[in-house]
Scaffold this motif. Structure first.
Motif, short mmCIF file in Angstrom:
data_model
loop_
_atom_site.label_atom_id
_atom_site.label_comp_id
_atom_site.label_asym_id
_atom_site.label_seq_id
_atom_site.Cartn_x
_atom_site.Cartn_y
_atom_site.Cartn_z
N GLN A 48 0.83 -1.21 0.00
CA GLN A 48 0.00 0.00 0.00
C GLN A 48 0.86 1.26 0.00
N GLY A 49 0.53 2.19 -0.89
CA GLY A 49 1.28 3.43 -1.00
C GLY A 49 2.35 3.42 -2.06
N ASP A 50 2.62 2.25 -2.67
CA ASP A 50 3.64 2.14 -3.72
C ASP A 50 3.06 2.50 -5.08
N LEU A 51 3.91 3.02 -5.94
CA LEU A 51 3.57 3.25 -7.33
C LEU A 51 4.61 2.59 -8.21
N PHE A 52 4.17 1.87 -9.24
CA PHE A 52 5.17 1.33 -10.17
C PHE A 52 4.82 1.66 -11.60
N CYS A 71 16.28 -2.63 -18.38
CA CYS A 71 16.39 -3.93 -17.71
C CYS A 71 16.69 -3.79 -16.22
N SER A 72 17.53 -2.84 -15.88
CA SER A 72 17.96 -2.72 -14.48
C SER A 72 17.29 -1.55 -13.76
N SER A 73 16.41 -0.87 -14.45
CA SER A 73 15.83 0.34 -13.85
C SER A 73 14.90 -0.01 -12.70
N ARG A 74 14.81 0.91 -11.77
CA ARG A 74 13.90 0.77 -10.63
C ARG A 74 12.51 1.18 -11.09
N LEU A 75 11.53 0.30 -10.89
CA LEU A 75 10.18 0.54 -11.37
C LEU A 75 9.20 0.89 -10.26
N ILE A 76 9.57 0.61 -9.00
CA ILE A 76 8.65 0.78 -7.88
C ILE A 76 9.20 1.81 -6.89
N GLU A 77 8.33 2.69 -6.43
CA GLU A 77 8.70 3.68 -5.42
C GLU A 77 7.54 3.83 -4.44
N THR A 78 7.88 3.96 -3.15
CA THR A 78 6.85 4.15 -2.13
C THR A 78 6.47 5.62 -2.09
N LEU A 79 5.49 5.98 -2.89
CA LEU A 79 5.10 7.38 -3.04
C LEU A 79 4.47 7.93 -1.78
N ALA A 80 3.73 7.09 -1.03
CA ALA A 80 2.99 7.58 0.14
C ALA A 80 3.80 7.57 1.42
N ASP A 81 5.08 7.24 1.36
CA ASP A 81 5.93 7.21 2.56
C ASP A 81 6.04 8.62 3.14
N PRO A 82 5.60 8.84 4.39
CA PRO A 82 5.65 10.20 4.97
C PRO A 82 7.06 10.78 5.01
N TYR A 107 13.37 12.76 -11.91
CA TYR A 107 14.57 12.96 -11.10
C TYR A 107 14.69 11.92 -9.99
N ASN A 108 13.56 11.54 -9.38
CA ASN A 108 13.65 10.54 -8.31
C ASN A 108 13.20 9.14 -8.75
N LEU A 109 12.65 9.01 -9.98
CA LEU A 109 12.37 7.71 -10.57
C LEU A 109 12.65 7.84 -12.07
N PRO A 110 13.91 7.60 -12.49
CA PRO A 110 14.33 7.91 -13.86
C PRO A 110 13.52 7.26 -14.97
N ILE A 111 12.88 6.11 -14.72
CA ILE A 111 12.10 5.45 -15.77
C ILE A 111 10.97 6.35 -16.25
N LEU A 112 10.54 7.29 -15.42
CA LEU A 112 9.45 8.18 -15.81
C LEU A 112 9.83 9.11 -16.94
N GLU A 113 11.11 9.37 -17.13
CA GLU A 113 11.56 10.17 -18.28
C GLU A 113 11.24 9.44 -19.57
N PHE A 114 11.41 8.14 -19.55
CA PHE A 114 11.10 7.30 -20.71
C PHE A 114 9.59 7.25 -20.95
N LEU A 115 8.81 7.21 -19.87
CA LEU A 115 7.36 7.12 -19.99
C LEU A 115 6.70 8.48 -20.20
N GLN A 116 7.41 9.57 -19.85
CA GLN A 116 6.86 10.92 -19.92
C GLN A 116 5.61 11.07 -19.03
N LEU A 117 5.71 10.53 -17.81
CA LEU A 117 4.63 10.59 -16.85
C LEU A 117 5.20 10.91 -15.47
#
Length: 464
Positions: free
Chosen positions: A144-148, A284-295, A314-324
């Motif tokens: 709960q609270g994670d975004l991937f 292949c090695s990129s981090r896809l999951i981040e705990t967005l709701a972590d206080p 900047y804090n989840l580089p894969i988003l540059e590729f997704l443009q989201l």
């Protein structure tokens, strides 16, 4: 000779200008049509309009043909996966962000060309003494609270290994450059079939007929040859009689190779989130999951108002590729997120808990939305439309998906606001007020983005 040179230069400039104008995205008829769809006179909260019941869960779809979704170029679905439920492998034509609003589990991502880095030895079911090696791509654990994040065309599966239902809200950016099809959200299933009476993935403007996995459309013998298996096995791969839906129950639990954390490692990850080495990451090695709701990772925190966290390239580089990008916020009782606009992105806001009065104002100065957003409600704030959230008596928590890798907001009040940057005389003359009034308007709010409730606003919110 001089006149000839000037003439040649003029012709080159004219040709270059014509080329630039012809390649100007704003002159693209399709893009202009898409922008005309954003002539919104009224915005309303949205609920799912279709439900697909499976053996071990439910998938709900929002109506993508609604003008608000067409304006933003997005689609939304929500999966509720029961304990020991497996969301079957599939991929989509658009990049996705998935937010876990409840529960925990594991997910696997199958990226083309990436190595099988997880290995295990298991006993064959046919001969208990015979061993075989299972290899698969890496899997990730979420809660709960994670975004991937998932790129377009990359397949994935999800499994609920917890004791409570798992709820995942999935956002698809259908007008993303990665989508070379049309603006319909399309799911390509690798297994399973819709249950009787259900339709396939939502597609605007036309009725859907029952579909199945992509293997179902191939000739059975050719499919058997392609995989080097028997005709009987190929038929199981197609399995047109499977009526379990897209979420199936795994009796006895899912067995797979997965590294486990020691208690110390788990506690360290709970406190600080996944470790990042700072090196450039590949798909292949990129981090896809981040705990967005972590206080502890909040970008803005006000003890009297709440907290706000942003997830971008900047804090989840894969988003540059997704443009989201994404945002998670929590407002305490009667607190407010300052009036602001999203400078470079549409924002899809989903209520997680509590309620808030949300107001959205267009460029005409008209309130296109003024209503209470509650848990399970969704509303779209178009780019540059002014937006305000004020929590109710029970507070408000939300997640927002944004159509830019580095979405930015511009507060209209508070310490970092547009109003704060204006000279007093400009404010006074713009609004026909005294310098004293202008000074109060400019300096009375010292908070950044999240505003603590005042006595008057608390009373009004409670009454509402």
């Amino acid at each position: 000779m001089a006149r000839s040179s000037v003439l040649i230069l003029s012709l080159c400039i004219l040709a270059f200008t014509h080329c630039c104008l012809s390649n100007d995205p704003s002159r693209d008829p399709e893009l202009q049509g898409r922008r005309r769809e954003c002539e919104l006179r009224r915005i309303s909260t949205q609920q799912p309009t279709r439900k697909e019941v499976s053996e071990a869960g439910v998938t709900e779809y929002w109506d993508q043909s609604n003008e608000q979704f067409e304006c933003a170029g997005v689609a939304i679905i929500r999966h509720t996966i029961e304990s020991r439920g497996l969301l079957l492998p599939s991929y989509t034509n658009a990049p996705r962000l998935a937010y876990i609003s409840r529960g925990r589990g594991v997910t696997g991502v199958m990226a083309p060309g990436c190595p099988e880095t997880y290995q295990s030895q298991q006993e064959s079911q046919q001969e208990s003494r015979q061993k075989f090696r299972d290899q698969h791509q890496k899997i990730g654990r979420y809660r709960q609270g994670d975004l991937f994040a998932l790129p377009a065309g990359v397949a994935h599966w999800c499994y609920n290994d917890g004791d409570e239902p798992l709820v995942a809200l999935v956002f698809l950016d259908t007008t993303n450059d990665a989508n070379q099809l049309d603006s319909n959200a399309r799911k390509f299933s690798l297994a399973g079939n819709p249950r009787d009476g259900q339709r396939g993935i939502f597609r605007k403007g036309q009725e859907e007929t029952s579909g199945g996995s992509i293997f179902r459309g191939f000739d059975t013998r050719t499919l058997a040859e392609a995989f080097g298996v028997s005709i009987e096995t190929a038929k199981k791969l197609q399995n047109p009689e499977d009526r379990r839906g897209n979420i199936v129950r795994v009796e006895g639990g899912l067995q797979m190779s997965s590294p486990t954390l020691s208690r110390e490692e788990q506690e360290r990850e709970d406190r600080s989130g996944p470790n990042v080495n700072g090196l450039e990451e590949t798909i292949c090695s990129s981090r896809l999951i981040e705990t967005l709701a972590d206080p502890s990772r909040a970008d803005v925190y006000n003890p009297q108002a709440g907290r706000l966290s942003s997830l971008n390239s900047y804090n989840l580089p894969i988003l540059e590729f997704l443009q989201l990008s994404a945002e998670h916020g929590k407002l305490y009782k009667n607190a407010m997120m300052a009036p602001h606009s999203n400078l470079n992105a549409h924002s899809v806001i989903y209520g997680l808990r509590g309620s808030a009065r949300v107001q959205i104002v267009s460029e005409r100065g008209q309130a296109v939305f003024d209503d209470v957003l509650r848990e399970g409600d969704l509303v779209i704030a178009p780019q540059n439309f002014a937006l305000l959230k004020q929590a109710g008596n029970e507070g408000f928590e939300w997640v927002a998906f944004k159509t830019n890798a580095n979405a930015m907001i511009s507060p209209l009040s508070g310490k970092t606001s547009v109003m704060r940057s204006l000279p007093l005389d400009v404010i006074a003359n713009s609004y026909q007020m005294s310098r004293e009034e202008a000074s109060r308007l400019k300096y009375n709010r010292e908070e950044v983005t999240l505003l603590a409730p005042t006595y008057r606003s608390s009373g009004r919110t409670a009454a509402a």
